[in-house]
Design an enzyme around this catalytic site. Structure first.
Site, mmCIF file in Angstrom:
data_model
loop_
_atom_site.group_PDB
_atom_site.id
_atom_site.type_symbol
_atom_site.label_atom_id
_atom_site.label_comp_id
_atom_site.label_asym_id
_atom_site.label_seq_id
_atom_site.Cartn_x
_atom_site.Cartn_y
_atom_site.Cartn_z
ATOM 1 C CG HIS A 162 -1.641 1.274 1.500
ATOM 2 N ND1 HIS A 162 -2.992 1.401 1.325
ATOM 3 C CD2 HIS A 162 -1.201 2.488 1.938
ATOM 4 C CE1 HIS A 162 -3.358 2.643 1.626
ATOM 5 N NE2 HIS A 162 -2.282 3.319 2.007
ATOM 6 C CD GLU A 163 1.880 3.898 3.615
ATOM 7 O OE1 GLU A 163 2.437 4.952 3.247
ATOM 8 O OE2 GLU A 163 0.696 3.867 3.990
ATOM 9 C CG HIS A 166 0.675 6.281 -0.888
ATOM 10 N ND1 HIS A 166 -0.487 6.865 -1.336
ATOM 11 C CD2 HIS A 166 0.369 5.707 0.309
ATOM 12 C CE1 HIS A 166 -1.454 6.655 -0.444
ATOM 13 N NE2 HIS A 166 -0.962 5.955 0.557
ATOM 14 C CD GLU A 186 -4.512 6.569 1.928
ATOM 15 O OE1 GLU A 186 -4.675 5.393 2.310
ATOM 16 O OE2 GLU A 186 -3.422 7.155 2.013
ATOM 17 C CG HIS A 264 -6.678 7.303 5.621
ATOM 18 N ND1 HIS A 264 -6.015 8.498 5.793
ATOM 19 C CD2 HIS A 264 -5.723 6.387 5.323
ATOM 20 C CE1 HIS A 264 -4.720 8.320 5.625
ATOM 21 N NE2 HIS A 264 -4.515 7.049 5.333
#
Length: 347
Positions: A162-163, A166, A186, A264
């Site tokens: 996920h990170e 980004h 997100e 989020h």
């Protein structure tokens, strides 16, 4: 040099609940993390320094140890190709950076986050009982959690992916981290984070749990994970954390100034749209639905301030372009099911 806001895993609304409901120790820890998260969300770090274009197909990883401090990157403890040093957080970070790299290379022929072989750096043991992980525009940073609410943040492959996603979004769509474009930012990280986990486990869309951060919640916390892509708003119901507040439909859309306009929270809506498309298309999520979302992420005509309708329109168009109108109709229906209507004149 162009810069981007820093993106973290644990949203402010969860930390606020811990501050309201936790023990003195838990409240202090969450308060410290929240203050740091708030500073991250208004901070802008530069993009990674220019580097030589590295050979495709092989990750170039480095893992550092912050030793409970907040200085980055910390002490180098494992470079690419080196053996384990016996620290499970180091090993998980090293492994999951590699798994994520392999997914994007083997499925989308993408050579790291910038498509130019960007070295992947991670720092573990950041801060004392730090309740978060984040991508700061240059590297991954992992807290250890407190073991009572959150486990160590290297434990969840989908959170790592996920990170890192980004970083890909920064290099491609550059979606502004605010309101609907921020919620899409997100959501894309959840979408690809989930796909990386499914790919690693060899799961079909039907076999996947569609949870984000299932391993993060410590024993005693009543919940399945941080977020549910299949049924947003159902990931947890806990005395300390409260009830998962994510909406799953546009009629539940949350207008707020918190969390950069609810990035989020409202990501639950496009998350469910992707889940519905992936389930309807069947097989492995990365074969059709994931390919459509990746094409959209890399579409230079996608505006940085895209809202849900604009993004949905692009996914429908890419579904027709890469596959056929039957697939496009399935994607359109998935968006309509969550209340995102795409006007016919734009298709």
């Amino acid at each position: 040099m162009k810069s981007r806001p820093i993106c973290s895993v644990i949203p402010p609304y969860i930390l606020h609940r811990i501050i309201a409901n936790g023990t003195d120790e838990q409240r202090h820890c969450a308060q410290q993390t929240l203050m740091h998260v708030q500073s991250l969300m208004v901070s802008h770090h530069p993009r990674p320094e220019p580097h030589e274009k590295l050979p495709a197909g092989q990750a170039n990883r480095s893992i550092h140890d912050a030793e409970q401090q907040q200085q980055l990157p910390g002490k180098l403890v494992r470079a690419e190709g080196q053996p384990s040093n016996g620290d499970i957080a180091v090993d998980e970070a090293y492994s999951y950076l590699g798994v994520t790299y392999d997914f994007f290379w083997k499925i989308f022929q993408r050579n790291s986050l910038d498509a130019e072989g960007l070295p992947l750096a991670g720092t573990v043991h950041y801060g004392q009982d730090y309740q978060n992980a984040f991508w700061n525009g240059q590297q991954m940073v992992f807290g250890d959690g407190d073991g009572k609410i959150f486990n160590r943040f290297t434990i969840a492959l989908d959170v790592v992916a996920h990170e890192l996603t980004h970083g890909i979004t920064e290099n491609e769509a550059g979606l502004i981290y605010f309101r609907q474009s921020g919620a899409l930012n997100e959501s894309l990280s959840d979408v690809f984070g989930s796909m990386v986990k499914q790919y690693h486990l060899g799961q079909t869309t039907e076999q996947a749990d569609w949870l984000i951060g299932a391993e993060l919640l410590a024993d005693g916390i009543h919940g399945m994970g941080l977020r549910s892509m299949s049924h947003p708003g159902t990931a947890y119901d806990d005395e300390l954390l409260g009830i998962d507040p994510q909406p799953s439909h546009m009629n539940e859309y949350v207008n707020t100034r918190e969390d950069n306009g609810g990035v989020h929270l409202n990501s639950g809506i496009p998350n469910r749209a992707f889940y519905l498309a992936a389930i309807a298309l069947g097989g492995h999520s990365w074969e059709k639905a994931g390919r459509i979302w990746y094409d959209t992420l890399c579409d230079k005509t996608l505006p940085q301030n895209a809202d849900f309708e604009i993004f949905a329109r692009h996914t429908i168009q890419h579904a027709a372009k890469r596959f056929n109108h039957t697939v496009a109709d399935i994607v359109q229906q998935s968006w309509e099911t969550v209340g995102v209507e795409v006007r016919q004149e734009f298709l």
